[in-house]
Design a protein around this motif. Structure first.
Motif, PDB file in Angstrom:
ATOM      1  N   ASP A  80       0.829  -1.209   0.000  1.00 20.54           N
ATOM      2  CA  ASP A  80       0.000   0.000   0.000  1.00 20.54           C
ATOM      3  C   ASP A  80       0.862   1.258   0.000  1.00 20.54           C
ATOM      4  O   ASP A  80       0.623   2.191  -0.771  1.00 20.54           O
ATOM      5  CB  ASP A  80      -0.931   0.018   1.219  1.00 20.54           C
ATOM      6  CG  ASP A  80      -2.024  -1.030   1.138  1.00 20.54           C
ATOM      7  OD1 ASP A  80      -2.329  -1.518   0.027  1.00 20.54           O
ATOM      8  OD2 ASP A  80      -2.582  -1.374   2.209  1.00 20.54           O
ATOM      9  N   SER A  81       1.869   1.278   0.846  1.00 19.26           N
ATOM     10  CA  SER A  81       2.745   2.442   0.953  1.00 19.26           C
ATOM     11  C   SER A  81       3.545   2.663  -0.328  1.00 19.26           C
ATOM     12  O   SER A  81       3.635   3.787  -0.831  1.00 19.26           O
ATOM     13  CB  SER A  81       3.688   2.260   2.136  1.00 19.26           C
ATOM     14  OG  SER A  81       4.531   3.371   2.258  1.00 19.26           O
ATOM     15  N   PHE A  82       4.104   1.600  -0.868  1.00 26.93           N
ATOM     16  CA  PHE A  82       4.898   1.690  -2.094  1.00 26.93           C
ATOM     17  C   PHE A  82       4.031   2.210  -3.256  1.00 26.93           C
ATOM     18  O   PHE A  82       4.452   3.090  -4.008  1.00 26.93           O
ATOM     19  CB  PHE A  82       5.484   0.320  -2.441  1.00 26.93           C
ATOM     20  CG  PHE A  82       6.332   0.304  -3.681  1.00 26.93           C
ATOM     21  CD1 PHE A  82       7.673   0.658  -3.620  1.00 26.93           C
ATOM     22  CD2 PHE A  82       5.801  -0.073  -4.907  1.00 26.93           C
ATOM     23  CE1 PHE A  82       8.461   0.643  -4.767  1.00 26.93           C
ATOM     24  CE2 PHE A  82       6.581  -0.094  -6.054  1.00 26.93           C
ATOM     25  CZ  PHE A  82       7.915   0.265  -5.978  1.00 26.93           C
ATOM     26  N   GLY A  83       2.815   1.682  -3.390  1.00 23.47           N
ATOM     27  CA  GLY A  83       1.924   2.098  -4.470  1.00 23.47           C
ATOM     28  C   GLY A  83       1.546   3.567  -4.399  1.00 23.47           C
ATOM     29  O   GLY A  83       1.395   4.236  -5.421  1.00 23.47           O
ATOM     30  N   LYS A  84       1.411   4.088  -3.195  1.00 22.07           N
ATOM     31  CA  LYS A  84       1.084   5.510  -3.023  1.00 22.07           C
ATOM     32  C   LYS A  84       2.295   6.407  -3.218  1.00 22.07           C
ATOM     33  O   LYS A  84       2.188   7.508  -3.742  1.00 22.07           O
ATOM     34  CB  LYS A  84       0.499   5.743  -1.629  1.00 22.07           C
ATOM     35  CG  LYS A  84      -0.875   5.152  -1.455  1.00 22.07           C
ATOM     36  CD  LYS A  84      -1.372   5.306  -0.035  1.00 22.07           C
ATOM     37  CE  LYS A  84      -2.707   4.591   0.142  1.00 22.07           C
ATOM     38  NZ  LYS A  84      -3.084   4.491   1.554  1.00 22.07           N
ATOM     39  N   GLN A  85       3.468   5.944  -2.787  1.00 20.94           N
ATOM     40  CA  GLN A  85       4.680   6.764  -2.810  1.00 20.94           C
ATOM     41  C   GLN A  85       5.387   6.776  -4.168  1.00 20.94           C
ATOM     42  O   GLN A  85       5.994   7.778  -4.530  1.00 20.94           O
ATOM     43  CB  GLN A  85       5.650   6.259  -1.740  1.00 20.94           C
ATOM     44  CG  GLN A  85       6.841   7.138  -1.497  1.00 20.94           C
ATOM     45  CD  GLN A  85       6.483   8.437  -0.800  1.00 20.94           C
ATOM     46  OE1 GLN A  85       5.551   8.486  -0.013  1.00 20.94           O
ATOM     47  NE2 GLN A  85       7.220   9.479  -1.084  1.00 20.94           N
ATOM     48  N   LEU A  86       5.311   5.690  -4.930  1.00 20.59           N
ATOM     49  CA  LEU A  86       6.061   5.600  -6.191  1.00 20.59           C
ATOM     50  C   LEU A  86       5.787   6.766  -7.147  1.00 20.59           C
ATOM     51  O   LEU A  86       6.735   7.325  -7.697  1.00 20.59           O
ATOM     52  CB  LEU A  86       5.806   4.255  -6.883  1.00 20.59           C
ATOM     53  CG  LEU A  86       6.657   3.987  -8.123  1.00 20.59           C
ATOM     54  CD1 LEU A  86       8.146   3.949  -7.781  1.00 20.59           C
ATOM     55  CD2 LEU A  86       6.239   2.681  -8.785  1.00 20.59           C
ATOM     56  N   PRO A  87       4.535   7.197  -7.357  1.00 19.01           N
ATOM     57  CA  PRO A  87       4.316   8.325  -8.280  1.00 19.01           C
ATOM     58  C   PRO A  87       4.967   9.640  -7.836  1.00 19.01           C
ATOM     59  O   PRO A  87       5.170  10.538  -8.661  1.00 19.01           O
ATOM     60  CB  PRO A  87       2.791   8.467  -8.319  1.00 19.01           C
ATOM     61  CG  PRO A  87       2.274   7.136  -7.912  1.00 19.01           C
ATOM     62  CD  PRO A  87       3.277   6.610  -6.918  1.00 19.01           C
ATOM     63  N   ASN A  88       5.324   9.751  -6.567  1.00 21.62           N
ATOM     64  CA  ASN A  88       5.981  10.967  -6.068  1.00 21.62           C
ATOM     65  C   ASN A  88       7.480  10.981  -6.339  1.00 21.62           C
ATOM     66  O   ASN A  88       8.100  12.046  -6.278  1.00 21.62           O
ATOM     67  CB  ASN A  88       5.751  11.109  -4.556  1.00 21.62           C
ATOM     68  CG  ASN A  88       4.293  11.257  -4.215  1.00 21.62           C
ATOM     69  OD1 ASN A  88       3.500  11.781  -4.994  1.00 21.62           O
ATOM     70  ND2 ASN A  88       3.911  10.765  -3.054  1.00 21.62           N
ATOM     71  N   MET A  89       8.053   9.832  -6.603  1.00 20.13           N
ATOM     72  CA  MET A  89       9.494   9.745  -6.837  1.00 20.13           C
ATOM     73  C   MET A  89       9.824  10.431  -8.160  1.00 20.13           C
ATOM     74  O   MET A  89       9.268  10.073  -9.193  1.00 20.13           O
ATOM     75  CB  MET A  89       9.957   8.291  -6.851  1.00 20.13           C
ATOM     76  CG  MET A  89       9.755   7.559  -5.536  1.00 20.13           C
ATOM     77  SD  MET A  89      10.830   8.235  -4.263  1.00 20.13           S
ATOM     78  CE  MET A  89       9.780   8.111  -2.840  1.00 20.13           C
ATOM     79  N   ASN A  90      10.713  11.413  -8.121  1.00 19.80           N
ATOM     80  CA  ASN A  90      11.009  12.167  -9.339  1.00 19.80           C
ATOM     81  C   ASN A  90      12.497  12.251  -9.672  1.00 19.80           C
ATOM     82  O   ASN A  90      12.884  12.926 -10.614  1.00 19.80           O
ATOM     83  CB  ASN A  90      10.408  13.573  -9.251  1.00 19.80           C
ATOM     84  CG  ASN A  90      10.865  14.336  -8.028  1.00 19.80           C
ATOM     85  OD1 ASN A  90      11.885  14.013  -7.425  1.00 19.80           O
ATOM     86  ND2 ASN A  90      10.109  15.350  -7.664  1.00 19.80           N
ATOM     87  N   GLN A  91      13.323  11.570  -8.895  1.00 17.09           N
ATOM     88  CA  GLN A  91      14.759  11.543  -9.155  1.00 17.09           C
ATOM     89  C   GLN A  91      15.285  10.127  -8.953  1.00 17.09           C
ATOM     90  O   GLN A  91      14.745   9.387  -8.135  1.00 17.09           O
ATOM     91  CB  GLN A  91      15.496  12.461  -8.174  1.00 17.09           C
ATOM     92  CG  GLN A  91      15.046  13.887  -8.193  1.00 17.09           C
ATOM     93  CD  GLN A  91      15.560  14.634  -6.966  1.00 17.09           C
ATOM     94  OE1 GLN A  91      16.630  14.332  -6.445  1.00 17.09           O
ATOM     95  NE2 GLN A  91      14.800  15.597  -6.502  1.00 17.09           N
ATOM     96  N   TYR A  92      16.316   9.786  -9.716  1.00 19.84           N
ATOM     97  CA  TYR A  92      16.980   8.506  -9.481  1.00 19.84           C
ATOM     98  C   TYR A  92      18.483   8.692  -9.569  1.00 19.84           C
ATOM     99  O   TYR A  92      18.975   9.628 -10.211  1.00 19.84           O
ATOM    100  CB  TYR A  92      16.505   7.415 -10.455  1.00 19.84           C
ATOM    101  CG  TYR A  92      17.068   7.529 -11.844  1.00 19.84           C
ATOM    102  CD1 TYR A  92      18.271   6.903 -12.190  1.00 19.84           C
ATOM    103  CD2 TYR A  92      16.415   8.255 -12.834  1.00 19.84           C
ATOM    104  CE1 TYR A  92      18.793   7.005 -13.471  1.00 19.84           C
ATOM    105  CE2 TYR A  92      16.926   8.358 -14.115  1.00 19.84           C
ATOM    106  CZ  TYR A  92      18.118   7.729 -14.424  1.00 19.84           C
ATOM    107  OH  TYR A  92      18.634   7.831 -15.690  1.00 19.84           O
ATOM    108  N   LYS A  93      19.192   7.795  -8.889  1.00 15.96           N
ATOM    109  CA  LYS A  93      20.649   7.816  -8.921  1.00 15.96           C
ATOM    110  C   LYS A  93      21.129   6.378  -8.844  1.00 15.96           C
ATOM    111  O   LYS A  93      20.622   5.589  -8.044  1.00 15.96           O
ATOM    112  CB  LYS A  93      21.180   8.629  -7.745  1.00 15.96           C
ATOM    113  CG  LYS A  93      22.678   8.720  -7.676  1.00 15.96           C
ATOM    114  CD  LYS A  93      23.207   9.708  -6.653  1.00 15.96           C
ATOM    115  CE  LYS A  93      22.552   9.604  -5.321  1.00 15.96           C
ATOM    116  NZ  LYS A  93      23.190  10.420  -4.275  1.00 15.96           N
TER     117      LYS A  93
END
Length: 145
Positions: free
Chosen positions: A109-122
């Protein structure tokens, strides 16, 4: 005059070598992101919990569905669209199958809600970090020994 030619030729060869190395580094980074990643750090979940749930995100290229990827956070199969380029990330269309798994839903549940907010990767070595500037998701490459 002969020395001038040798210096010029040597300089051109050095510039060519340096430019080839930097091009390989950029394409190598993009190739490295397209693999399966195991979640090892996220919010207040322990590494042991994440390992027990076998939490992963699979960014392997699918020729039939460009930019469509999958994940599993302990119960349901998840799917999403991702655009990843030059350190910027955009995740959308997050969905999943709809089974209930007792004691295994909090991470999903947490991952599904948070993933669209991720806007950077390294990518650093065998690690992939997703961030929104406040929180992170850290993964290790599944094929890393």
């Amino acid at each position: 005059m002969k020395i001038f030619r040798i210096i010029t030729l040597s300089s051109l060869i050095m510039m060519l070598i340096v430019s080839c190395k930097s091009t390989n580094k950029i394409s190598g980074t993009m190739e490295n992101i397209n693999r399966k990643w195991m979640l090892v750090e996220y919010q207040d979940f322990t590494k042991a919990e994440l390992t027990k749930l076998e939490a992963y995100m699979d960014l392997t290229k699918n020729p039939d569905s460009e930019n469509r990827y999958t994940a599993k956070m302990g119960c349901n199969g998840m799917f999403f669209t991702a655009e990843l380029s030059k350190g910027k990330a955009k995740f959308s269309g997050v969905g999943s199958t709809m089974m209930y798994c007792d004691g295994r839903m909090k991470l999903e549940d947490s991952f599904g809600k948070q993933l669209p907010n991720m806007n950077q990767y390294k990518i650093e070595g065998h690690f992939l970090t997703l961030s929104d500037g406040k929180s992170i998701m850290k993964f290790v490459a599944a094929d890393w020994d």
